[in-house]
Design a protein around this motif. Structure first.
Motif, mmCIF file in Angstrom:
data_model
loop_
_atom_site.group_PDB
_atom_site.id
_atom_site.type_symbol
_atom_site.label_atom_id
_atom_site.label_comp_id
_atom_site.label_asym_id
_atom_site.label_seq_id
_atom_site.Cartn_x
_atom_site.Cartn_y
_atom_site.Cartn_z
ATOM 1 N N VAL A 9 40.293 74.486 -16.817
ATOM 2 C CA VAL A 9 40.780 75.331 -15.896
ATOM 3 C C VAL A 9 40.029 75.331 -14.642
ATOM 4 C CG1 VAL A 9 41.100 77.801 -15.231
ATOM 5 C CG2 VAL A 9 40.668 77.387 -17.676
ATOM 6 N N HIS A 10 41.179 75.039 -13.841
ATOM 7 C CA HIS A 10 40.630 74.620 -12.282
ATOM 8 C C HIS A 10 40.436 75.722 -11.602
ATOM 9 C CE1 HIS A 10 42.136 70.493 -12.831
ATOM 10 N NE2 HIS A 10 43.236 70.989 -13.296
ATOM 11 N N PRO A 11 39.516 75.603 -10.713
ATOM 12 C CA PRO A 11 39.197 76.890 -9.765
ATOM 13 C C PRO A 11 40.347 77.329 -8.821
ATOM 14 C CG PRO A 11 38.095 74.794 -8.951
ATOM 15 C CD PRO A 11 38.748 74.520 -10.350
ATOM 16 N N VAL A 12 40.210 78.555 -8.481
ATOM 17 C CA VAL A 12 41.418 79.066 -7.726
ATOM 18 C C VAL A 12 41.205 78.861 -6.256
ATOM 19 C CG1 VAL A 12 42.470 81.286 -7.166
ATOM 20 C CG2 VAL A 12 41.834 80.851 -9.297
ATOM 21 N N ARG A 13 42.251 78.479 -5.671
ATOM 22 C CA ARG A 13 42.390 78.212 -4.082
ATOM 23 C C ARG A 13 41.976 79.583 -3.370
ATOM 24 N NH1 ARG A 13 47.135 74.928 -2.274
ATOM 25 N NH2 ARG A 13 46.290 75.172 -0.460
ATOM 26 N N PRO A 14 41.094 79.689 -2.443
ATOM 27 C CA PRO A 14 40.880 80.694 -1.718
ATOM 28 C C PRO A 14 42.052 81.217 -1.094
ATOM 29 C CG PRO A 14 39.376 78.926 -0.983
ATOM 30 C CD PRO A 14 40.264 78.321 -1.963
ATOM 31 N N LEU A 15 43.195 80.690 -0.735
ATOM 32 C CA LEU A 15 44.291 81.363 -0.225
ATOM 33 C C LEU A 15 44.993 82.330 -1.252
ATOM 34 C CD1 LEU A 15 46.733 81.507 1.757
ATOM 35 C CD2 LEU A 15 47.636 79.573 0.650
ATOM 36 N N TYR A 16 44.877 81.662 -2.563
ATOM 37 C CA TYR A 16 45.625 82.605 -3.451
ATOM 38 C C TYR A 16 44.688 83.684 -3.678
ATOM 39 C CZ TYR A 16 48.517 78.430 -4.386
ATOM 40 O OH TYR A 16 49.179 77.520 -4.286
ATOM 41 N N ARG A 17 43.505 83.516 -3.949
ATOM 42 C CA ARG A 17 42.603 84.729 -3.983
ATOM 43 C C ARG A 17 42.729 85.817 -3.119
ATOM 44 N NH1 ARG A 17 37.320 82.606 -3.680
ATOM 45 N NH2 ARG A 17 37.782 81.590 -5.633
ATOM 46 N N VAL A 18 42.728 85.360 -1.743
ATOM 47 C CA VAL A 18 42.827 86.286 -0.572
ATOM 48 C C VAL A 18 44.099 87.034 -0.475
ATOM 49 C CG1 VAL A 18 42.898 86.460 1.840
ATOM 50 C CG2 VAL A 18 41.111 85.198 0.734
ATOM 51 N N SER A 19 45.183 86.301 -0.957
ATOM 52 C CA SER A 19 46.611 87.075 -0.774
ATOM 53 C C SER A 19 46.687 87.767 -1.970
ATOM 54 C CB SER A 19 47.470 85.812 -0.758
ATOM 55 O OG SER A 19 47.536 85.009 -1.921
ATOM 56 N N ALA A 20 46.176 87.746 -3.221
ATOM 57 C CA ALA A 20 46.204 88.439 -4.426
ATOM 58 C C ALA A 20 45.324 89.747 -4.059
ATOM 59 C CB ALA A 20 45.557 87.749 -5.600
ATOM 60 N N LYS A 21 44.334 89.719 -3.582
ATOM 61 C CA LYS A 21 43.652 90.831 -3.094
ATOM 62 C C LYS A 21 44.381 91.705 -1.998
ATOM 63 C CE LYS A 21 39.073 89.797 -4.511
ATOM 64 N NZ LYS A 21 37.973 90.409 -4.837
ATOM 65 N N LEU A 22 44.748 91.000 -1.076
ATOM 66 C CA LEU A 22 45.640 91.894 -0.198
ATOM 67 C C LEU A 22 46.961 92.405 -0.739
ATOM 68 C CD1 LEU A 22 46.017 92.256 2.981
ATOM 69 C CD2 LEU A 22 47.676 90.420 2.840
ATOM 70 N N LEU A 23 47.723 91.691 -1.429
ATOM 71 C CA LEU A 23 48.971 92.215 -2.056
ATOM 72 C C LEU A 23 48.337 93.460 -3.321
ATOM 73 C CD1 LEU A 23 51.161 89.147 -2.643
ATOM 74 C CD2 LEU A 23 51.606 91.126 -1.301
ATOM 75 N N GLY A 24 47.425 93.266 -3.732
ATOM 76 C CA GLY A 24 47.023 94.297 -4.573
ATOM 77 C C GLY A 24 46.371 95.566 -3.934
ATOM 78 N N ALA A 25 45.689 95.404 -2.890
ATOM 79 C CA ALA A 25 45.152 96.502 -2.185
ATOM 80 C C ALA A 25 46.553 97.288 -1.403
ATOM 81 C CB ALA A 25 44.444 96.050 -1.017
ATOM 82 N N SER A 26 47.476 96.537 -0.955
ATOM 83 C CA SER A 26 48.621 97.224 -0.501
ATOM 84 C C SER A 26 49.454 97.906 -1.540
ATOM 85 C CB SER A 26 49.577 96.083 0.410
ATOM 86 O OG SER A 26 50.000 95.046 -0.411
ATOM 87 N N MET A 27 49.555 97.441 -2.733
ATOM 88 C CA MET A 27 50.148 98.092 -3.606
ATOM 89 C C MET A 27 49.472 99.377 -3.841
ATOM 90 S SD MET A 27 50.446 97.389 -7.657
ATOM 91 C CE MET A 27 48.640 97.739 -7.897
ATOM 92 N N TRP A 28 48.030 99.549 -3.940
ATOM 93 C CA TRP A 28 47.388 100.838 -4.358
ATOM 94 C C TRP A 28 47.462 101.796 -3.082
ATOM 95 C CZ3 TRP A 28 46.685 102.319 -8.772
ATOM 96 C CH2 TRP A 28 46.340 101.534 -9.925
#
Length: 51
Positions: A9-28
């Protein structure tokens, strides 16, 4: 080759990690905003046609 796992399993790129947190927070935030506005109607405490 004892102990080596066939799946790598390759490590996650920081761009994907930050964008996932941003989208998750905006959803909540949106869900909590709508719950604040429509919560009583959803739980039957107020009728939608009452003003």
């Amino acid at each position: 080759m004892a102990g080596a796992h066939p799946i790598h399993v390759h490590p996650v790129r920081p761009l994907y990690r930050v964008s996932a947190k941003l989208l998750g927070a905006s959803m909540w935030f949106f869900l909590m905003y709508r719950a604040k506005k429509d919560g009583p109607v959803l739980f039957g405490l107020k009728h939608p046609w009452d003003h």
